[in-house]
Scaffold this active site. Structure first.
Site, PDB file in Angstrom:
ATOM      1  N   GLY A  53      18.374 -23.428  23.206  1.00  0.00           N
ATOM      2  CA  GLY A  53      17.234 -24.200  23.662  1.00  0.00           C
ATOM      3  C   GLY A  53      16.772 -23.648  24.998  1.00  0.00           C
ATOM      4  N   THR A  54      15.521 -23.903  25.339  1.00  0.00           N
ATOM      5  CA  THR A  54      15.005 -23.242  26.532  1.00  0.00           C
ATOM      6  C   THR A  54      14.619 -24.196  27.650  1.00  0.00           C
ATOM      7  OG1 THR A  54      12.948 -22.971  25.274  1.00  0.00           O
ATOM      8  CG2 THR A  54      14.366 -21.076  25.437  1.00  0.00           C
ATOM      9  N   THR A  55      13.388 -24.667  27.728  1.00  0.00           N
ATOM     10  CA  THR A  55      12.919 -25.266  28.976  1.00  0.00           C
ATOM     11  C   THR A  55      12.766 -26.790  28.905  1.00  0.00           C
ATOM     12  OG1 THR A  55      11.735 -23.215  29.392  1.00  0.00           O
ATOM     13  CG2 THR A  55      11.167 -25.090  30.769  1.00  0.00           C
ATOM     14  N   LYS A  86      14.708 -31.366  21.823  1.00  0.00           N
ATOM     15  CA  LYS A  86      15.660 -31.121  22.916  1.00  0.00           C
ATOM     16  C   LYS A  86      15.787 -32.303  23.867  1.00  0.00           C
ATOM     17  CE  LYS A  86      13.986 -26.363  22.959  1.00  0.00           C
ATOM     18  NZ  LYS A  86      13.369 -25.328  23.788  1.00  0.00           N
ATOM     19  N   ALA A 228      10.876 -17.101  25.767  1.00  0.00           N
ATOM     20  CA  ALA A 228      11.784 -18.027  25.085  1.00  0.00           C
ATOM     21  C   ALA A 228      11.279 -19.463  25.095  1.00  0.00           C
ATOM     22  CB  ALA A 228      13.167 -17.972  25.729  1.00  0.00           C
TER      23      ALA A 228
END
EC number: 3.4.25.1
Length: 281
Positions: A53-55, A86, A228
């Site tokens: 997962g990113t941001t 997320k 990403a």
């Protein structure tokens, strides 16, 4: 013990005796192998390829706090999933956003939810927001062995503090180190760009809608510079997950509400691709 349980149909006495208010302590005493950080990994050579997962971004406003995340998961240079979620409710007055190894992070969130629910059932009262932040810190520290092997989890935690009557934000490092953030925060691969955007956009007199718009703007900027991070995907109707926590509790904005924000930002960026301008002085 297992045979006795099957024959009587009853749980062992140890499972029915009130003990620690921590579900993790209970699990560690009876089935420590089930804790994520205690699972041995097979020997590997080279980097482990797992969806990440990113941001995640957060911003407070006078009536609460907004926590949001993009929808992209990556595996190396490949997009592993375009619509991953997320951001999750931790309990009625708090939420957690995950960055890092997606599978382990989702598992940790579920364990954290159980931890808070277990405490409330045993003690008959909710844990304070400070206590919740500390419990999450302990769980992250328990994953340190995995983090050292490349399977790190770095969440962002936010909630409404019923004692102080305000929204609060907590960030973490891979060792479980906890820091309270004031105003706004971000984590994940695009966090540098998202934080830079919020630094220029944030005001401490935001309304709820303005705070939600600011975090989506920040995710848009992060996606602009970090491959990403996934920006709003209008063609596929995939938008950031945006949640709000106030004195009324946790609320997830509907797809229609986030769509309106994302589309308005997109329309403005047709004229200003780099986003809104902050005043020079």
């Amino acid at each position: 013990m297992e045979a006795n349980t099957r024959s009587t149909g009853r749980l062992p006495a140890a499972f029915l005796t009130p003990g620690s208010s921590s579900f993790m302590d209970f699990l560690g005493a009876h089935s420590p192998e089930l804790l994520p950080g205690n699972r041995p990994l097979p020997p590997v050579q080279g980097a482990i390829e797992a969806p990440h997962g990113t941001t995640i971004v957060a911003a407070s406003f006078p009536g609460g706090v907004v926590l949001a995340g993009d929808r992209r998961a990556t595996m190396g240079n490949v997009i592993a999933q375009r619509d991953i979620e997320k951001v999750f409710p931790a309990d009625e007055y708090s939420a957690v956003g995950i960055a890092g190894t997606a599978g382990l992070a989702v598992e940790m969130v579920k364990l954290f939810q159980l931890e808070l629910e277990h405490f409330e059932k045993v003690e008959g009262a909710q844990l304070s927001l400070e206590g919740k932040a500390n419990r999450l810190s302990t769980m992250i520290r328990g994953n340190l062995g995995m983090a050292m092997q490349g399977l790190a989890i770095v969440p962002l935690f936010a909630g409404w503090d019923v004692d102080r009557q305000k929204g609060r934000i907590f960030s973490y490092d891979v060792t479980g180190g906890r820091s309270e953030e004031h105003g706004f925060a971000s984590t994940g691969s695009g966090s540098v760009f998202a934080r830079g955007a919020l630094k220029k956009l944030y005001r401490d007199d935001f309304t709820e809608n303005q705070a939600a718009t600011a975090v989506v703007q920040a995710l848009y900027d992060a996606a602009d510079d970090d491959s990403a991070t996934g920006g709003p995907d209008l063609a596929r109707r995939i938008y950031p997950i945006v949640t709000v926590i106030t004195e009324d509790g946790f609320k997830k904005l509907t797809e229609a509400e986030v769509s309106d924000i994302a589309r308005a930002i997109y329309e403005r960026r047709l004229d200003q691709p780099d986003g809104p301008r902050a005043a020079l002085l």
